[in-house]
Design an enzyme around this catalytic site. Sequence first.
Site, short mmCIF file in Angstrom:
data_model
loop_
_atom_site.label_atom_id
_atom_site.label_comp_id
_atom_site.label_asym_id
_atom_site.label_seq_id
_atom_site.Cartn_x
_atom_site.Cartn_y
_atom_site.Cartn_z
N ASP A 49 0.83 -1.20 0.00
CA ASP A 49 0.00 0.00 0.00
C ASP A 49 0.87 1.25 0.00
OD1 ASP A 49 -1.12 -0.81 3.33
OD2 ASP A 49 0.60 0.44 2.77
N LYS A 71 -3.56 4.50 -2.55
CA LYS A 71 -4.16 5.68 -3.16
C LYS A 71 -3.04 6.56 -3.69
CE LYS A 71 -7.38 6.92 -0.34
NZ LYS A 71 -8.21 7.60 0.63
N MET A 185 -5.29 8.10 11.75
CA MET A 185 -6.19 8.64 10.73
C MET A 185 -7.07 9.75 11.31
SD MET A 185 -7.26 5.04 8.89
CE MET A 185 -7.23 4.05 10.38
N1 SAH Z 1 -1.26 -0.43 10.11
C1 SAH Z 1 -0.74 0.91 10.32
C2 SAH Z 1 -1.85 1.93 10.41
C3 SAH Z 1 -2.60 2.09 9.09
S1 SAH Z 1 -3.87 3.30 9.18
C4 SAH Z 1 0.11 0.93 11.59
O1 SAH Z 1 0.10 -0.05 12.35
O2 SAH Z 1 0.83 1.90 11.80
C5 SAH Z 1 -3.06 4.70 8.50
C6 SAH Z 1 -2.74 5.69 9.58
O3 SAH Z 1 -1.62 5.25 10.32
C7 SAH Z 1 -2.35 7.05 9.08
O4 SAH Z 1 -3.49 7.84 8.77
C8 SAH Z 1 -1.62 7.58 10.29
O5 SAH Z 1 -2.51 7.96 11.30
C9 SAH Z 1 -0.88 6.35 10.75
N2 SAH Z 1 0.47 6.25 10.20
C10 SAH Z 1 0.98 5.26 9.49
N3 SAH Z 1 2.27 5.50 9.17
C11 SAH Z 1 2.57 6.70 9.71
C12 SAH Z 1 3.74 7.49 9.76
N4 SAH Z 1 4.89 7.13 9.18
N5 SAH Z 1 3.68 8.67 10.42
C13 SAH Z 1 2.56 9.07 11.02
N6 SAH Z 1 1.43 8.35 11.01
C14 SAH Z 1 1.42 7.19 10.37
#
Ligand code: SAH
Length: 281
Positions: A49, A71, A185
């Site tokens: 993704d 996306k 998010m």
């Molecule tokens: N599975 C992922 C979360 C996916 S949902 C995890 O465990 O981290 C997507 C959200 O994750 C984003 O909108 C943000 O809130 C957060 N996120 C993922 N990577 C990020 C990053 N490098 N920096 C800040 N927020 C992040």
Amino acid sequence: MTDSLLPAGDWPEMLPGWVWLVGAGPGDPGLLTLHALNALRQAEVIVHDALVAPAILDWANPAATLIDMGKRGGTASPKQRDISLELVDLARAGKRVLRLKGGDPFVFGRGGEEGQTLVQHGVPIRLVPGISAGIGGLAYAGIPVTHRDVNASLTFVTGHDPSGHAPQLDWSAIARGSAVIVIYMGMRNLDDIAARLMAAGRAGDEPVAIVQSATTPDQRVLETRLDACAAEAEAAGIGAPAIVCVGRAALLRQALDWQAMVEGATPRNPDPLGLGPAEGA
Ligand code: SAH
């Protein structure tokens, strides 16, 4: 399985027709697990993704086909159903399939749904956890998600439900029950969420930290407060992907901003909680 990039060991072999659901961590390639690296080296098809950094995909086997399911540039993201069924098709075609997701696949990552679809279609799976942004991303900003003097519990919450609005949760219970709230998010509905937390009794001057693109070279951190966080984030141009930390844990960045120390800074305030020596009794 042996690969020159992996330390010697008995690494699991990725068999044809299997799908491995693997977390890539929040961005910094150094936060990949060795199991994730092993998967990248063996996969014939990698379905990833948008949150998976290009530097991580550089570790892939050069012969692998990369499929971006994220996306991009305003185009609509593929439907979850399409992604899951694509994984089924690839497995049925006998491919060694790596489904690579940002952070941890089982934390707001829909890894559970994808795993279920695969299992329901008779496709065998392996799961490799990753460092989730809500823990590792905050750590890169110098924020410990638990601290004995701050919180004995922790709430992870998503900032939007499938309709795009703040989820229908008992925000009052969360506000009362959890000294530290970590929001994934959360940017689109931050104003709404902050208002709900304050309506449930959280103070407007409560510390908030927002970490955008955590652990990547683009990382930015905004230190703010609950009643101003949405407006200040907008003014500063802070947006997704970002993780929001509500609570006094955010203050600890004043002491623990280790990235600034790597750059030569001295800690701004070694005792932001004002409790004296931290070594305890
Ligand atoms: N599975 C992922 C979360 C996916 S949902 C995890 O465990 O981290 C997507 C959200 O994750 C984003 O909108 C943000 O809130 C957060 N996120 C993922 N990577 C990020 C990053 N490098 N920096 C800040 N927020 C992040």
